[in-house]
Design an enzyme around this catalytic site. Sequence first.
Site, PDB file in Angstrom:
ATOM      1  N   LYS A 117       0.805  -1.066   0.057  1.00 44.92           N
ATOM      2  CA  LYS A 117       0.039   0.007  -0.010  1.00 44.92           C
ATOM      3  C   LYS A 117       0.867   1.273   0.021  1.00 44.92           C
ATOM      4  O   LYS A 117       2.123   1.086   0.369  1.00 44.92           O
ATOM      5  CB  LYS A 117      -0.931   0.079   1.129  1.00 44.92           C
ATOM      6  CG  LYS A 117      -0.472   0.058   2.578  1.00 44.92           C
ATOM      7  CD  LYS A 117       0.257   1.403   3.108  1.00 44.92           C
ATOM      8  CE  LYS A 117       0.864   1.177   4.581  1.00 44.92           C
ATOM      9  NZ  LYS A 117       1.634   2.576   4.817  1.00 44.92           N
ATOM     10  N   PRO A 143       9.686  -4.380   0.228  1.00 42.17           N
ATOM     11  CA  PRO A 143      10.719  -4.331   1.083  1.00 42.17           C
ATOM     12  C   PRO A 143      10.275  -3.957   2.505  1.00 42.17           C
ATOM     13  O   PRO A 143       9.080  -3.343   2.786  1.00 42.17           O
ATOM     14  CB  PRO A 143      11.445  -3.059   0.813  1.00 42.17           C
ATOM     15  CG  PRO A 143      10.849  -2.529  -0.397  1.00 42.17           C
ATOM     16  CD  PRO A 143       9.769  -3.408  -0.939  1.00 42.17           C
ATOM     17  N   ALA A 174       9.651  -0.220   5.057  1.00 41.24           N
ATOM     18  CA  ALA A 174       9.563   0.814   4.075  1.00 41.24           C
ATOM     19  C   ALA A 174       8.300   1.804   4.129  1.00 41.24           C
ATOM     20  O   ALA A 174       8.390   2.865   3.376  1.00 41.24           O
ATOM     21  CB  ALA A 174       9.677   0.317   2.722  1.00 41.24           C
ATOM     22  N   LEU A 181       5.556   0.623   3.210  1.00 43.58           N
ATOM     23  CA  LEU A 181       4.624  -0.021   2.353  1.00 43.58           C
ATOM     24  C   LEU A 181       3.764  -1.198   2.797  1.00 43.58           C
ATOM     25  O   LEU A 181       2.956  -1.825   2.155  1.00 43.58           O
ATOM     26  CB  LEU A 181       5.433  -0.784   1.178  1.00 43.58           C
ATOM     27  CG  LEU A 181       6.234   0.480   0.492  1.00 43.58           C
ATOM     28  CD1 LEU A 181       7.276  -0.168  -0.588  1.00 43.58           C
ATOM     29  CD2 LEU A 181       5.517   1.562  -0.209  1.00 43.58           C
ATOM     30  N   GLY A 200       4.102  -4.093   3.863  1.00 45.07           N
ATOM     31  CA  GLY A 200       4.254  -5.763   3.547  1.00 45.07           C
ATOM     32  C   GLY A 200       4.154  -6.719   4.576  1.00 45.07           C
ATOM     33  O   GLY A 200       3.370  -7.662   4.444  1.00 45.07           O
ATOM     34  N   SER A 211       2.115  -6.413   7.076  1.00 49.82           N
ATOM     35  CA  SER A 211       0.660  -6.410   7.430  1.00 49.82           C
ATOM     36  C   SER A 211      -0.225  -7.028   6.266  1.00 49.82           C
ATOM     37  O   SER A 211      -1.186  -7.621   6.491  1.00 49.82           O
ATOM     38  CB  SER A 211       0.172  -4.836   7.492  1.00 49.82           C
ATOM     39  OG  SER A 211       0.864  -4.084   8.581  1.00 49.82           O
ATOM     40  N   ASP A 266      -2.292  -1.660  10.215  1.00 49.09           N
ATOM     41  CA  ASP A 266      -2.575  -1.725   8.811  1.00 49.09           C
ATOM     42  C   ASP A 266      -3.407  -3.071   8.155  1.00 49.09           C
ATOM     43  O   ASP A 266      -3.709  -2.963   7.054  1.00 49.09           O
ATOM     44  CB  ASP A 266      -1.435  -1.470   7.984  1.00 49.09           C
ATOM     45  CG  ASP A 266      -0.834   0.126   8.156  1.00 49.09           C
ATOM     46  OD1 ASP A 266      -1.355   0.782   8.576  1.00 49.09           O
ATOM     47  OD2 ASP A 266       0.506   0.195   7.788  1.00 49.09           O
TER      48      ASP A 266
END
Length: 300
Positions: free
Chosen positions: A12, A95, A98, A100, A102, A104, A137
């Site tokens: 995300k 990654p 970061a 983003l 990942g 979650s 998240d």
Amino acid sequence: MTESVTVDAPAKVNLFLRVLGRRADGYHELETVFQAVALGDRLVLTLTPSGIDLVVDGPDLGAPERNLAVRAARAFFDASDQPVGVRIELTKRIPAGAGLGGGSSDAAAVLRGLSALVPGGPGPEALERIGAALGSDVPFFLGASPLAIGRGRGELLESLEPLEERAAVLVLPPVHVATGVAYTALDEQRDTGIGPADTERRLPGAAPSGWEDVAARAHNDFETVVPMRYPEVSRALAALSATGGRPTLLSGSGAACFSLFSEPEAAQRAAEDLSDTLRWPVVATHTLLRLPTPTIRAAR
Ligand code: C5P
């Protein structure tokens, strides 16, 4: 016959992120807009008689028992009528650490995948509670839409109608920003009274009417503290902004930064130029129109 399920776990970005204040439980109240993108991990879950095994293809993610995918499986079985076991094969492309989402997204993928495989597992509401306990998240990735407003500590979701696909370029500066540390830096900045006043921060308000509206309201409070502490982030934001992408933002508390483009060719050119000049990982991807659903297949 043992069955397997394949689940894609998208990353995300945050199109908007406003941190409202510290709560008694140590978390921060926030308002954010999440957008899922095509860059993603892939998980293959195969039921086993007992135990939770993790096999990672990609960078070393540290101790398995701390991995959110493993913790998600454990929480799922704890809440199931008939706990069994699972082997999780994780192909890691997002990654870690970061901004983003990942870890979650992997956790949500495990919860969705196990729900598809195991009869008598926790229902949708229990699953949401389990997800929220694993990370702020996770509920977004369990949700119904790839575009959503998150409130509370990010777990109270309002699903939005997806906007048409946009090309996205992500830059991954070679620094790690710990989420907790970034929140503390924001608190310290606010405690000293230096930095933007609360009234100057914009609200996500109603659902964005389109990408122009998103670009006009794009904002991330962490940009007041993270770039000045991490010059690489500052450089990534400046370089992205210079390509003409709109909006250009830090994702979450970073360190990933991104820009959106209406023309895929422009995004591709920007990605190549940024990769040449910055020499850091750059990913050309696009926004998603729906969150992926698990695919069940007979086991090998
Ligand atoms: O929930 P999650 O594990 O993603 O949060 C990591 C850390 O980030 C928390 O321990 C907390 O310090 C901080 N955080 C916060 N407010 C939020 C989300 C995270 O203070 N809304």
